[in-house]
Design a protein around this motif. Structure first.
Motif, PDB file in Angstrom:
ATOM      1  N   GLU A 483       0.829  -1.208   0.000  1.00  0.00           N
ATOM      2  CA  GLU A 483       0.000   0.000   0.000  1.00  0.00           C
ATOM      3  C   GLU A 483       0.862   1.258   0.000  1.00  0.00           C
ATOM      4  N   TYR A 484       1.971   1.201   0.727  1.00  0.00           N
ATOM      5  CA  TYR A 484       2.891   2.338   0.755  1.00  0.00           C
ATOM      6  C   TYR A 484       3.500   2.558  -0.633  1.00  0.00           C
ATOM      7  N   PHE A 485       3.864   1.462  -1.307  1.00  0.00           N
ATOM      8  CA  PHE A 485       4.403   1.540  -2.666  1.00  0.00           C
ATOM      9  C   PHE A 485       3.380   2.187  -3.606  1.00  0.00           C
ATOM     10  N   LYS A 486       2.124   1.779  -3.484  1.00  0.00           N
ATOM     11  CA  LYS A 486       1.065   2.323  -4.347  1.00  0.00           C
ATOM     12  C   LYS A 486       0.938   3.834  -4.185  1.00  0.00           C
ATOM     13  N   SER A 487       1.025   4.292  -2.921  1.00  0.00           N
ATOM     14  CA  SER A 487       0.878   5.727  -2.673  1.00  0.00           C
ATOM     15  C   SER A 487       2.092   6.510  -3.153  1.00  0.00           C
ATOM     16  N   LYS A 488       3.256   5.855  -3.143  1.00  0.00           N
ATOM     17  CA  LYS A 488       4.502   6.546  -3.511  1.00  0.00           C
ATOM     18  C   LYS A 488       4.737   6.527  -5.024  1.00  0.00           C
ATOM     19  N   TYR A 489       4.299   5.454  -5.699  1.00  0.00           N
ATOM     20  CA  TYR A 489       4.546   5.320  -7.135  1.00  0.00           C
ATOM     21  C   TYR A 489       3.245   5.010  -7.888  1.00  0.00           C
ATOM     22  N   PRO A 490       2.285   5.927  -7.866  1.00  0.00           N
ATOM     23  CA  PRO A 490       0.988   5.650  -8.528  1.00  0.00           C
ATOM     24  C   PRO A 490       1.123   5.432 -10.029  1.00  0.00           C
ATOM     25  N   ASP A 491       2.095   6.083 -10.688  1.00  0.00           N
ATOM     26  CA  ASP A 491       2.256   5.920 -12.142  1.00  0.00           C
ATOM     27  C   ASP A 491       2.714   4.515 -12.503  1.00  0.00           C
ATOM     28  N   VAL A 493       2.115   1.814 -10.659  1.00  0.00           N
ATOM     29  CA  VAL A 493       1.010   0.903 -10.322  1.00  0.00           C
ATOM     30  C   VAL A 493       0.038   0.775 -11.496  1.00  0.00           C
ATOM     31  N   LYS A 494      -0.142   1.858 -12.261  1.00  0.00           N
ATOM     32  CA  LYS A 494      -1.080   1.841 -13.394  1.00  0.00           C
ATOM     33  C   LYS A 494      -0.706   0.789 -14.443  1.00  0.00           C
ATOM     34  N   ASP A 495       0.588   0.451 -14.523  1.00  0.00           N
ATOM     35  CA  ASP A 495       1.051  -0.517 -15.520  1.00  0.00           C
ATOM     36  C   ASP A 495       0.725  -1.959 -15.153  1.00  0.00           C
ATOM     37  N   PHE A 496       0.281  -2.166 -13.909  1.00  0.00           N
ATOM     38  CA  PHE A 496      -0.047  -3.519 -13.465  1.00  0.00           C
ATOM     39  C   PHE A 496      -1.560  -3.704 -13.467  1.00  0.00           C
ATOM     40  N   ILE A 497      -2.015  -4.569 -14.344  1.00  0.00           N
ATOM     41  CA  ILE A 497      -3.454  -4.853 -14.391  1.00  0.00           C
ATOM     42  C   ILE A 497      -3.840  -5.754 -13.229  1.00  0.00           C
ATOM     43  N   ASN A 498      -2.998  -6.726 -12.950  1.00  0.00           N
ATOM     44  CA  ASN A 498      -3.259  -7.696 -11.882  1.00  0.00           C
ATOM     45  C   ASN A 498      -2.557  -7.255 -10.607  1.00  0.00           C
ATOM     46  N   GLN A 499      -3.330  -7.037  -9.534  1.00  0.00           N
ATOM     47  CA  GLN A 499      -2.760  -6.582  -8.269  1.00  0.00           C
ATOM     48  C   GLN A 499      -1.864  -7.633  -7.621  1.00  0.00           C
ATOM     49  N   GLU A 500      -2.148  -8.897  -7.901  1.00  0.00           N
ATOM     50  CA  GLU A 500      -1.310  -9.973  -7.364  1.00  0.00           C
ATOM     51  C   GLU A 500       0.077  -9.927  -8.000  1.00  0.00           C
ATOM     52  N   ASP A 501       0.120  -9.650  -9.315  1.00  0.00           N
ATOM     53  CA  ASP A 501       1.409  -9.500  -9.992  1.00  0.00           C
ATOM     54  C   ASP A 501       2.190  -8.330  -9.414  1.00  0.00           C
ATOM     55  N   LEU A 502       1.463  -7.261  -9.079  1.00  0.00           N
ATOM     56  CA  LEU A 502       2.101  -6.088  -8.490  1.00  0.00           C
ATOM     57  C   LEU A 502       2.759  -6.445  -7.161  1.00  0.00           C
ATOM     58  N   ALA A 503       2.008  -7.129  -6.295  1.00  0.00           N
ATOM     59  CA  ALA A 503       2.531  -7.502  -4.975  1.00  0.00           C
ATOM     60  C   ALA A 503       3.753  -8.406  -5.102  1.00  0.00           C
TER      61      ALA A 503
END
Length: 524
Positions: A483-491, A493-503
């Motif tokens: 969640e901290y990563f998402k808030s710090k690098y929102p741009d 995060v947009k490149d990841f369609i799947n949130q599991e892949d992001l994590a």
């Protein structure tokens, strides 16, 4: 005869004067009672009715029948504290509610013949105290009988209450460390401004001090000026009103160490020492529970924040919070933790001490470049064998290359490949982290790939920790870091369609300040 007439005349004058004094006193008492009646009306509306509502009783009407001065206690610095007893009655909207509460709580309300409540055994008699400085009344407090001490004989002891509440006020210690300077004007946490904040254009708004401070303060004041927003608490209005919190976003305002809004992260670290700063953030679940800067909506966006907290080696409960935005100080907050000292780093009982195992530096122009420093845990550290076995397993090939003097690590895809490995230790109180950073790149600057291996150590018992156990000890989770990563690098995060892949793709490590940092490949 003339003497008798003169004596009679003087007697009449004295009686007239005494009568006038009595009339003035009576007029003064009447005026004061009107002031107290107005206060009583306000307090019944603001507090008493809501108190009954919390009990489950709705009050639809009330009457204040009498306000009576029952005691005056002299104050050591002049004036008196006057105590007024308030007689009132309250009409419940539904008398059945009273019956149910009496049965539930095993109490008995005193009611008059019309069914109005005239006494609540849980509250007892009601009093309002006020300070009389000889000119006007202020410092109004609403007191219930249970809040007042009693003498050995069982009588209400108003003197003891004033002794406890006002005579023993101990001013806070003021330290230069927790000072903001504006145009040579210094404002410190704990300084007593007696209701006059030292920024000329600042305007105050009174507010309730809240349950936490109600036993010590009558109210709080929020001061707002263009350069600084501050909060003072009225322990004794016009006598003792210390500054307890303040925040600024003005670059002209400086701390005692010369840090102001706009200064870089590096300048902050140099001024306060990276080892003396504790990282905290809203999304990361940091320790600072009550951000004054967020509360006053001075932070950019006001949805998320990160800060580096500092507290000096003194006996105050004070702190400084430096809110960061894109590597620069965005706001500075100072305050007191009241009953605890925020941002204190815990003493490490079992330090994690390391030294180089491999320290190779080779440069064959246009062939390869090699800068490799791989650590090992010192043998004096409890559990070092286990720790070092894990490090050597993770870097087995590199270590074998070094030992055999054959430098052939896999660097496919890079012309004039450059292998760079180094490490750092982050001491985070209960947990120490050994981070080993690996970067494969081209010495020509044509690209790079980076990795990090993190090893965790419990400094309270001297044992290696898994990542999961370390996060638990640090009071966070992988989810909170995502969640901290998402808030710090929102741009990103947009490149990841799947949130599991992001994590699964997030590679992080803990910086020396305690802040989670990220290894991000393939992004500018």
């Amino acid at each position: 005869m003339k003497k008798r007439v003169l004596g009679l005349f003087l007697l009449i004058v004295v009686i007239a004067i005494l009568g006038a004094c009595g009339d003035n006193k009576a007029t003064e008492n009447t005026a004061n009672e009107k002031i107290i009646s107005a206060q009583a009306d306000k307090l019944v509306k603001d507090k008493l009715i809501s108190t009954y509502k919390e009990m489950g009783i709705n009050i639809e009407q009330y009457e204040i029948s009498k306000v009576k001065l029952v005691n005056q206690v002299p104050y050591s610095e002049g004036g008196t504290f006057d105590f007024y007893e308030i007689n009132l009655r309250l009409k419940p909207k539904n008398t059945q509610q009273l019956d149910e509460i009496e049965k539930r709580d095993q109490i008995k309300f005193t009611r008059d013949k019309e069914g109005w409540i005239v006494k609540n055994p849980g509250i007892g008699d009601i009093y309002i105290s006020a300070y009389d400085d000889g000119k006007k009344l202020y410092e109004f407090l609403w007191l219930i009988e249970k809040q007042l001490p009693r003498t050995k004989e069982g009588k209400l002891d108003f003197n003891a209450y004033i002794e406890y509440r006002y005579e023993q006020i101990k001013p806070m210690k003021v330290e230069d460390e927790y000072t903001l300077t504006l145009n040579s004007n210094k404002i410190s946490i704990g300084q007593n401004d007696k209701g006059k904040f030292p920024v000329g254009e600042a305007k105050a708004i009174k507010a309730d001090s809240g349950d936490f401070m109600s036993g010590f303060t009558s109210c709080k004041k929020l001061w707002k000026a263009e350069e600084i927003c501050a909060e003072t608490y009225c322990y004794f209005e016009k006598h003792y009103e210390p500054v307890l919190r303040m925040v600024t976003v003005d670059p002209k305002v400086e701390t005692s160490r010369g840090i102001s809004v706009g200064k870089s992260e590096e300048e902050l670290f140099n001024a306060y020492g990276v080892d003396n700063l504790v990282f905290s953030s809203k999304s990361f679940g940091g320790e600072w529970f009550n951000s004054f800067a967020e509360e006053q909506k001075v932070l950019k966006g006001n949805e998320d924040w990160t800060c580096f907290g500092f507290t000096g080696k003194d006996d105050t409960q004070n702190y400084i919070a430096f809110y960061m935005d894109e590597g620069k100080v965005a706001a500075i907050e100072m305050g007191t933790g009241f009953d605890y000292k925020p941002f204190v780093k815990e003493e490490i009982k079992y330090p994690l001490e390391v030294e180089p195992l491999i320290n190779d530096h080779i440069d064959e122009p246009n062939v390869m470049k090699y800068d490799v420093v791989i650590p090992k845990v010192k043998t004096s550290v409890n559990g070092s064998d286990n720790f070092n076995a894990l490090i050597q397993l993770d870097f087995q090939n590199i270590i074998e290359y070094s030992q055999n003097k054959k430098y052939e690590p896999s660097t496919a895809g890079f012309s004039y490949p450059w292998v760079n490995i180094n490490y750092s230790v982050s001491n985070l109180g209960k947990v120490a982290v050994l981070n080993v950073f690996t970067t494969y790149s081209s010495a020509l600057g044509s690209g790079s790939e980076s990795y990090v291996n993190s090893y965790y150590y419990d400094t309270t018992c001297g044992a290696r920790l898994s990542e999961e156990a370390a996060l638990y000890r640090l009071g966070c989770s992988r989810e909170s870091i995502v969640e901290y990563f998402k808030s710090k690098y929102p741009d990103i995060v947009k490149d990841f369609i799947n949130q599991e892949d992001l994590a699964n793709s997030i590679v992080f490590y803990f910086h020396e300040t305690g802040e989670p940092r990220f290894i991000i490949n393939g992004y500018a």
